[in-house]
Design a protein around this motif. Structure first.
Motif, short mmCIF file in Angstrom:
data_model
loop_
_atom_site.label_atom_id
_atom_site.label_comp_id
_atom_site.label_asym_id
_atom_site.label_seq_id
_atom_site.Cartn_x
_atom_site.Cartn_y
_atom_site.Cartn_z
N ALA A 92 19.18 4.69 -11.56
CA ALA A 92 19.52 5.06 -12.94
C ALA A 92 18.34 4.90 -13.89
CB ALA A 92 20.71 4.23 -13.43
N GLY A 93 17.22 4.38 -13.38
CA GLY A 93 16.03 4.26 -14.22
C GLY A 93 15.71 2.87 -14.69
N ASP A 94 16.49 1.88 -14.28
CA ASP A 94 16.22 0.50 -14.67
C ASP A 94 15.34 -0.20 -13.64
OD1 ASP A 94 17.60 0.51 -17.08
OD2 ASP A 94 19.50 -0.01 -16.14
N GLY A 95 14.92 -1.42 -13.96
CA GLY A 95 14.17 -2.23 -13.03
C GLY A 95 14.96 -3.48 -12.69
N VAL A 96 14.68 -4.06 -11.53
CA VAL A 96 15.42 -5.23 -11.06
C VAL A 96 14.43 -6.24 -10.47
CG1 VAL A 96 17.15 -6.10 -9.46
CG2 VAL A 96 17.49 -3.88 -10.56
N ILE A 97 14.59 -7.49 -10.87
CA ILE A 97 13.76 -8.56 -10.32
C ILE A 97 14.66 -9.68 -9.80
CG2 ILE A 97 12.05 -10.36 -10.84
CD1 ILE A 97 10.83 -7.69 -10.82
N ALA A 98 14.36 -10.19 -8.62
CA ALA A 98 15.14 -11.29 -8.05
C ALA A 98 15.13 -12.48 -9.00
CB ALA A 98 14.57 -11.70 -6.70
N GLY A 153 1.81 -8.12 -6.34
CA GLY A 153 1.23 -6.95 -5.68
C GLY A 153 2.20 -5.78 -5.66
N ALA A 154 3.47 -6.07 -5.39
CA ALA A 154 4.48 -5.01 -5.35
C ALA A 154 4.68 -4.38 -6.72
CB ALA A 154 5.80 -5.58 -4.83
N LEU A 155 4.78 -5.22 -7.74
CA LEU A 155 5.03 -4.70 -9.08
C LEU A 155 3.82 -3.96 -9.63
CD1 LEU A 155 7.05 -7.67 -10.63
CD2 LEU A 155 7.89 -5.60 -9.50
N ARG A 156 2.64 -4.47 -9.36
CA ARG A 156 1.44 -3.76 -9.80
C ARG A 156 1.28 -2.43 -9.06
NH1 ARG A 156 -1.71 -6.66 -13.10
NH2 ARG A 156 -1.63 -8.93 -13.08
N ALA A 157 1.76 -2.38 -7.83
CA ALA A 157 1.66 -1.14 -7.06
C ALA A 157 2.62 -0.07 -7.56
CB ALA A 157 1.92 -1.42 -5.58
N GLY A 158 3.60 -0.48 -8.37
CA GLY A 158 4.52 0.50 -8.93
C GLY A 158 5.96 0.36 -8.47
N ALA A 159 6.30 -0.75 -7.80
CA ALA A 159 7.69 -0.96 -7.38
C ALA A 159 8.58 -1.07 -8.61
CB ALA A 159 7.81 -2.23 -6.53
N ALA A 160 9.76 -0.48 -8.52
CA ALA A 160 10.72 -0.55 -9.62
C ALA A 160 11.58 -1.80 -9.55
CB ALA A 160 11.61 0.69 -9.61
N GLY A 161 11.53 -2.48 -8.40
CA GLY A 161 12.32 -3.69 -8.26
C GLY A 161 11.82 -4.55 -7.13
N PHE A 162 12.25 -5.83 -7.15
CA PHE A 162 11.84 -6.79 -6.13
C PHE A 162 13.03 -7.70 -5.85
CE2 PHE A 162 10.19 -10.67 -4.41
CZ PHE A 162 9.07 -10.31 -3.67
N LEU A 163 13.48 -7.70 -4.61
CA LEU A 163 14.57 -8.58 -4.19
C LEU A 163 14.19 -9.27 -2.88
CD1 LEU A 163 17.97 -6.68 -4.68
CD2 LEU A 163 17.04 -8.53 -6.07
N ALA A 171 0.83 -1.20 0.00
CA ALA A 171 0.00 0.00 0.00
C ALA A 171 0.87 1.26 0.00
CB ALA A 171 -0.92 -0.01 1.22
N ALA A 172 1.96 1.23 0.78
CA ALA A 172 2.86 2.38 0.82
C ALA A 172 3.54 2.58 -0.53
CB ALA A 172 3.91 2.17 1.91
N THR A 173 3.92 1.48 -1.18
CA THR A 173 4.54 1.57 -2.50
C THR A 173 3.60 2.22 -3.49
OG1 THR A 173 5.93 -0.38 -2.16
CG2 THR A 173 5.41 0.20 -4.44
N ARG A 174 2.33 1.83 -3.45
CA ARG A 174 1.34 2.41 -4.36
C ARG A 174 1.24 3.93 -4.16
NH1 ARG A 174 -2.33 -0.60 -3.00
NH2 ARG A 174 -2.04 -2.17 -4.62
N GLN A 175 1.22 4.37 -2.92
CA GLN A 175 1.10 5.80 -2.65
C GLN A 175 2.35 6.56 -3.09
OE1 GLN A 175 -0.55 6.84 1.31
NE2 GLN A 175 -1.02 4.67 1.55
N ILE A 176 3.51 5.98 -2.85
CA ILE A 176 4.76 6.63 -3.24
C ILE A 176 4.90 6.69 -4.75
CG2 ILE A 176 7.29 6.37 -3.22
CD1 ILE A 176 6.97 5.24 -0.35
N ALA A 177 4.53 5.60 -5.43
CA ALA A 177 4.62 5.56 -6.89
C ALA A 177 3.65 6.56 -7.51
CB ALA A 177 4.33 4.15 -7.40
N ARG A 237 8.32 1.30 -14.73
CA ARG A 237 8.66 0.49 -15.90
C ARG A 237 8.22 -0.96 -15.70
NH1 ARG A 237 13.67 1.59 -17.54
NH2 ARG A 237 14.08 -0.42 -18.55
N MET A 238 8.17 -1.42 -14.45
CA MET A 238 7.71 -2.77 -14.18
C MET A 238 6.22 -2.91 -14.53
SD MET A 238 10.16 -4.64 -13.38
CE MET A 238 11.81 -4.64 -12.71
N GLN A 239 5.44 -1.89 -14.20
CA GLN A 239 4.03 -1.91 -14.60
C GLN A 239 3.92 -1.92 -16.12
OE1 GLN A 239 2.20 1.46 -12.64
NE2 GLN A 239 1.54 0.21 -10.92
N ALA A 240 4.78 -1.17 -16.79
CA ALA A 240 4.77 -1.13 -18.25
C ALA A 240 5.12 -2.50 -18.82
CB ALA A 240 5.75 -0.08 -18.77
#
Length: 251
Positions: free
Chosen positions: A134-140, A106-116, A79-85, A238-241
């Motif tokens: 730098a503008g990229d995305g990262v996934i574990a 849930g994290a990626l749909r909320a707008g997180a740029a990465g997940f580790l 929920a916090a990620t969604r508000q920040i994004a 970009r993850m949502q994209a």
């Protein structure tokens, strides 16, 4: 979905990556701070013990990256990620012990740029922070294959955003081919051909540098196109994209 990149070195002309730590365990925040302070090009500017405080801190401090735990008391990390994004007050890197589908998606749909995962190597975390700044995305790596398999566009694929609204309004099920096709035609019609190329590349998990190389354009141009794609599709990251592109069958 991720590739190793050379570790940048801090210099007098490059400001450090400003990081906000959000985790309800003081010991974890302390450990993260100790780790991040070993990097000359990363600076911890604040801490939060729950999601609500993280949102407030992001608003006031404007960090480059927010390291966010998924499960915290009160306002949770998603929920916090969604508000920040939505407020564009920082890029969020979700760092959690949970690799459950509902947490990852849930994290990626909320707008997180990465997940580790918190089991990630220290260097992996440092590199992820730099890449996200730098503008990229990262996934574990542990969840990449499952993520791609889930979002392969087919009749059962879930949809969100424009497609979900379109399906609901038309009375069709959100995963039906017709709803995806109609939503794609409407939503993507605003994109230029080059922006569509960039969206396809995002759907394949390419970094900005990889997109620049593949399309033979500058890194600055890639960043401009990514920003335009997000704005036109009303997306936060970009993850949502990437999810949007895969659900629409662009990859």
């Amino acid at each position: 979905m991720s590739m190793p990149f050379p570790t940048p070195h801090a210099d007098d002309e490059t400001p450090p990556v400003r990081v906000l730590l959000a985790d309800d365990h003081p010991s974890i925040r302390a450990g993260l701070r100790l780790l991040l302070e070993t990097a000359a090009d990363i600076e911890v500017i604040g801490e939060a013990a729950d999601g609500a405080v993280a949102v407030q801190q992001a608003q006031s401090l404007r960090p480059d990256v927010v390291i966010m735990d998924a499960r915290m008391p009160g306002t949770d990390g998603i929920a916090a990620t969604r508000q920040i994004a939505q407020a564009s007050t920082g890029e969020v890197l979700m760092l959690t012990t949970f690799d459950l589908d509902e947490v990852v998606f849930g994290a990626l749909r909320a707008g997180a740029a990465g997940f580790l995962l918190k089991s990630a190597d220290p260097q992996e975390l440092l590199d992820a922070i730099r890449r996200i700044a730098a503008g990229d995305g990262v996934i574990a790596p542990e969840v990449t294959r499952r993520l791609l398999r889930t979002f392969v566009a087919d009749e059962g694929a879930p949809v969100t955003g424009t497609d979900a609204v379109t399906a609901s309004a038309s009375g069709r099920s959100p995963g039906s081919p017709a709803s995806v096709a109609d939503g794609t035609e409407r939503a993507f019609g605003e994109l230029t051909p080059r922006e569509l190329d960039v969206l396809r590349a995002l759907g394949r998990g390419l970094s900005n540098a990889q997109i620049a190389e593949e399309l033979m354009i500058s890194l600055a141009t890639v960043k401009t196109h990514v920003s335009s794609v997000l704005a036109k599709l009303h997306l936060s990251s970009r993850m949502q994209a990437a999810i949007h592109a895969r659900e629409a069958g662009l990859t």
